[in-house]
Design a protein around this motif. Structure first.
Motif, PDB file in Angstrom:
ATOM      1  N   PHE A 117       5.298   2.784  -5.231  1.00 10.25           N
ATOM      2  CA  PHE A 117       6.029   3.633  -4.281  1.00 10.25           C
ATOM      3  C   PHE A 117       6.791   2.826  -3.237  1.00 10.25           C
ATOM      4  O   PHE A 117       7.451   3.372  -2.368  1.00 10.25           O
ATOM      5  CB  PHE A 117       5.014   4.527  -3.547  1.00 10.25           C
ATOM      6  N   MET A 158       3.001  -5.576   9.023  1.00  9.89           N
ATOM      7  CA  MET A 158       3.179  -4.515   8.031  1.00  9.89           C
ATOM      8  C   MET A 158       4.570  -4.539   7.434  1.00  9.89           C
ATOM      9  O   MET A 158       5.023  -3.557   6.844  1.00  9.89           O
ATOM     10  CB  MET A 158       2.997  -3.131   8.684  1.00  9.89           C
ATOM     11  N   GLY A 159       5.271  -5.630   7.625  1.00 11.61           N
ATOM     12  CA  GLY A 159       6.598  -5.732   7.043  1.00 11.61           C
ATOM     13  C   GLY A 159       6.477  -6.125   5.577  1.00 11.61           C
ATOM     14  O   GLY A 159       5.433  -5.970   4.960  1.00 11.61           O
ATOM     15  N   GLY A 161       5.823  -8.037   2.273  1.00 12.33           N
ATOM     16  CA  GLY A 161       4.862  -9.059   1.893  1.00 12.33           C
ATOM     17  C   GLY A 161       3.432  -8.612   2.090  1.00 12.33           C
ATOM     18  O   GLY A 161       3.160  -7.627   2.774  1.00 12.33           O
ATOM     19  N   GLU A 162       2.534  -9.344   1.455  1.00 11.47           N
ATOM     20  CA  GLU A 162       1.106  -9.068   1.599  1.00 11.47           C
ATOM     21  C   GLU A 162       0.509 -10.182   2.456  1.00 11.47           C
ATOM     22  O   GLU A 162       0.412 -11.324   2.012  1.00 11.47           O
ATOM     23  CB  GLU A 162       0.467  -9.010   0.200  1.00 11.47           C
ATOM     24  N   SER A 193      -2.158  -5.382   8.066  1.00 11.57           N
ATOM     25  CA  SER A 193      -2.316  -4.389   7.010  1.00 11.57           C
ATOM     26  C   SER A 193      -2.355  -5.069   5.639  1.00 11.57           C
ATOM     27  O   SER A 193      -1.483  -5.858   5.301  1.00 11.57           O
ATOM     28  CB  SER A 193      -1.145  -3.411   7.076  1.00 11.57           C
ATOM     29  N   SER A 216      -4.088  -0.335   3.145  1.00  8.70           N
ATOM     30  CA  SER A 216      -3.226   0.612   2.451  1.00  8.70           C
ATOM     31  C   SER A 216      -4.012   1.205   1.295  1.00  8.70           C
ATOM     32  O   SER A 216      -4.101   0.609   0.235  1.00  8.70           O
ATOM     33  CB  SER A 216      -1.980  -0.112   1.923  1.00  8.70           C
ATOM     34  N   HIS A 218      -4.039   4.860   0.183  1.00 11.25           N
ATOM     35  CA  HIS A 218      -3.086   5.755  -0.478  1.00 11.25           C
ATOM     36  C   HIS A 218      -3.622   6.638  -1.598  1.00 11.25           C
ATOM     37  O   HIS A 218      -3.080   7.713  -1.848  1.00 11.25           O
ATOM     38  CB  HIS A 218      -1.866   4.991  -1.022  1.00 11.25           C
ATOM     39  N   GLU A 258      -4.299   3.587   5.646  1.00 10.06           N
ATOM     40  CA  GLU A 258      -2.987   4.191   5.517  1.00 10.06           C
ATOM     41  C   GLU A 258      -2.970   5.017   4.236  1.00 10.06           C
ATOM     42  O   GLU A 258      -3.451   4.575   3.184  1.00 10.06           O
ATOM     43  CB  GLU A 258      -1.909   3.097   5.465  1.00 10.06           C
ATOM     44  N   ILE A 260      -0.223   7.450   2.312  1.00 12.16           N
ATOM     45  CA  ILE A 260       1.082   8.109   2.204  1.00 12.16           C
ATOM     46  C   ILE A 260       0.884   9.391   1.425  1.00 12.16           C
ATOM     47  O   ILE A 260       0.300   9.368   0.342  1.00 12.16           O
ATOM     48  CB  ILE A 260       2.092   7.258   1.404  1.00 12.16           C
ATOM     49  N   TYR A 291       6.076  10.025   3.491  1.00 18.15           N
ATOM     50  CA  TYR A 291       6.706   9.075   2.563  1.00 18.15           C
ATOM     51  C   TYR A 291       8.188   8.935   2.840  1.00 18.15           C
ATOM     52  O   TYR A 291       8.907   9.913   3.011  1.00 18.15           O
ATOM     53  CB  TYR A 291       6.489   9.545   1.122  1.00 18.15           C
ATOM     54  N   ASN A 292       8.620   7.715   2.884  1.00 16.38           N
ATOM     55  CA  ASN A 292      10.036   7.432   3.011  1.00 16.38           C
ATOM     56  C   ASN A 292      10.573   7.332   1.588  1.00 16.38           C
ATOM     57  O   ASN A 292      10.292   6.366   0.884  1.00 16.38           O
ATOM     58  CB  ASN A 292      10.175   6.092   3.732  1.00 16.38           C
TER      59      ASN A 292
HETATM   60  N1  SAH Z   1       1.256  -5.479   1.919  1.00 14.61           N
HETATM   61  C1  SAH Z   1       0.702  -4.882   3.100  1.00 14.61           C
HETATM   62  C2  SAH Z   1       1.678  -4.711   4.244  1.00 14.61           C
HETATM   63  C3  SAH Z   1       3.084  -4.244   3.944  1.00 14.61           C
HETATM   64  S1  SAH Z   1       3.379  -2.542   3.533  1.00 14.61           S
HETATM   65  C4  SAH Z   1       0.051  -3.577   2.749  1.00 14.61           C
HETATM   66  O1  SAH Z   1       0.120  -3.164   1.595  1.00 14.61           O
HETATM   67  O2  SAH Z   1      -0.567  -2.974   3.604  1.00 14.61           O
HETATM   68  C5  SAH Z   1       3.128  -1.616   5.005  1.00 14.61           C
HETATM   69  C6  SAH Z   1       2.758  -0.159   4.724  1.00 14.61           C
HETATM   70  O3  SAH Z   1       3.904   0.621   4.353  1.00 14.61           O
HETATM   71  C7  SAH Z   1       1.764  -0.023   3.583  1.00 14.61           C
HETATM   72  O4  SAH Z   1       0.761   0.894   3.916  1.00 14.61           O
HETATM   73  C8  SAH Z   1       2.659   0.501   2.477  1.00 14.61           C
HETATM   74  O5  SAH Z   1       1.912   1.106   1.479  1.00 14.61           O
HETATM   75  C9  SAH Z   1       3.584   1.425   3.230  1.00 14.61           C
HETATM   76  N2  SAH Z   1       4.785   1.836   2.484  1.00 14.61           N
HETATM   77  C10 SAH Z   1       5.405   1.195   1.477  1.00 14.61           C
HETATM   78  N3  SAH Z   1       6.472   1.891   1.042  1.00 14.61           N
HETATM   79  C11 SAH Z   1       6.540   3.007   1.783  1.00 14.61           C
HETATM   80  C12 SAH Z   1       7.434   4.119   1.818  1.00 14.61           C
HETATM   81  N4  SAH Z   1       8.466   4.197   1.005  1.00 14.61           N
HETATM   82  N5  SAH Z   1       7.193   5.095   2.725  1.00 14.61           N
HETATM   83  C13 SAH Z   1       6.159   4.998   3.593  1.00 14.61           C
HETATM   84  N6  SAH Z   1       5.291   3.974   3.615  1.00 14.61           N
HETATM   85  C14 SAH Z   1       5.467   2.984   2.731  1.00 14.61           C
END
Ligand code: SAH
Length: 342
Positions: A117, A158-159, A161-162, A193, A216, A218, A258, A260, A291-292
């Motif tokens: 996603f 939370m940008g 990358g992991e 995150s 995350s 989900h 988190e 979504i 969700y974006n």
């Molecule tokens: N890799 C790390 C941090 C980056 S993602 C992680 O997975 O936590 C930061 C958050 O944004 C995560 O919870 C991710 O699942 C969420 N995310 C990713 N794509 C998204 C979207 N399209 N809309 C809303 N949240 C999203």
């Protein structure tokens, strides 16, 4: 080859200074010069002797990030596209809240976690960012806020990358921004995150820093989570929660999850029930994220989201419905960078 001066925590500099036969308080002086006075040349560190400045100059340079683009949203969210020294573009988001300003940093160029996603994963990981490249994202933005009499008060990792796939650099970054001689961002104002890299959660549990952990999650069962998140095939929910319970027992800190809400996928009351079972008894805080829409999935509607939220609250699980920011500037998860690269 010279090294970027923003790559190191104060403790690392103490080791460096001791090694070259200088007292370790030089590290504190250097930090204050870098992060309080924001000097950009060694000659500006006036409490260092000339020979000493020359010595530093032989080993270090002042790295920078080039601002390729800056977008400002109606709600005050700002999105930066930065160019790294090797030309790679990364994005960083600044959000304005009633409690202050938070910056969302990128930790890797691209991402290999492959969550179905997420737009970030559409571009494979090229490399990890260095500590300096993560520090500079905050420093550059704080510099511009300073001119307006404000400062960065919160940081979320939370940008793109992991972070736990770039563990050492990310932790060194945390030490720099958290240091009271550095950027002085309180540990309770910093959140990392992860999608759930289990061995790193154990490692993180031993860290003597009071920073927040977000996961995350989900999806509330293995069948679903493995379908949409590759990481779950490696570490099942049982393994993940074993590690998280260990973290909780060790640190007594709240864990944010988190979640979504994806229309017709994970947003039923049955799913809410599974989620409640999963997190019971561990001071969980559920962050329900709208969700974006970036491709495959649709956002759950307001009514469904509300019902999901109410179910959690009724069952004694703390939750919030996150509001969306910066939707007019592609502020979510790799969208700007993606557009720029296409
Ligand atoms: N890799 C790390 C941090 C980056 S993602 C992680 O997975 O936590 C930061 C958050 O944004 C995560 O919870 C991710 O699942 C969420 N995310 C990713 N794509 C998204 C979207 N399209 N809309 C809303 N949240 C999203």
């Amino acid at each position: 080859m010279k090294d970027n001066i923003y790559n190191y925590s104060r403790t690392s500099f103490e080791d460096y200074f001791l090694n070259i036969g200088s007292p370790k308080f030089r590290a504190t002086q250097l930090f204050e010069a870098l992060y309080k006075q924001r000097i950009r040349e060694f000659s500006e560190i006036t409490n260092f002797k000339k020979e000493f400045r020359i010595k530093l100059e032989e080993n270090y340079y002042f790295g920078d990030l080039e601002i390729e683009k800056e977008q400002i949203s109606e709600d005050g969210t700002r999105k930066y596209l930065f160019r790294l020294e090797d030309g790679i573009l990364i994005e960083t988001v600044l959000m304005k809240h009633n409690y202050g300003y938070s910056v969302c940093v990128t930790t890797q160029a691209g991402c290999n976690m492959g969550c179905a996603f997420c737009a970030s994963g559409l571009i494979k990981k090229k490399r990890n960012l260095s500590t300096a490249e993560i520090v500079l994202q905050v420093l550059k933005i704080d510099n511009s806020l300073r001119k307006e009499g404000n400062r960065v008060s919160h940081v979320v990792v939370m940008g793109i990358g992991e972070p736990f796939d770039n563990y050492e650099n990310v932790i060194e970054f945390i030490k720099v921004i958290n240091d009271d001689k550095g950027l002085e961002i309180g540990s309770r104002h910093i959140t990392i995150s992860t999608c759930g890299i289990v061995p790193k959660i154990y490692q993180f549990s031993e860290l003597p820093l009071q920073i927040n952990l977000a996961v995350s999650l989900h999806f509330p069962n293995d069948e679903m989570r493995s379908r949409y998140m590759k990481i779950n095939k490696k570490y099942s929910l049982a393994e993940l929660f074993k590690a998280l319970r260990y973290y909780y027992q060790k640190t007594n800190r709240r864990i944010t999850f988190e979640y979504i809400l994806l229309a017709g996928i994970n947003d039923s009351l049955e799913n809410a029930k599974e989620l409640v079972e999963l997190v019971r008894g561990m001071n969980a805080y559920i962050n329900l994220i709208p969700y974006n829409e970036t491709g495959l999935f649709k956002r759950s509607d307001e009514k469904t989201r509300r019902a999901f939220f109410d179910y959690l609250m009724k069952n004694g699980i703390n939750a919030i419905m996150r509001k969306e920011q910066g939707h007019d500037i592609d502020a979510a998860c790799g969208q700007l960078r993606l557009k720029e690269m296409q």
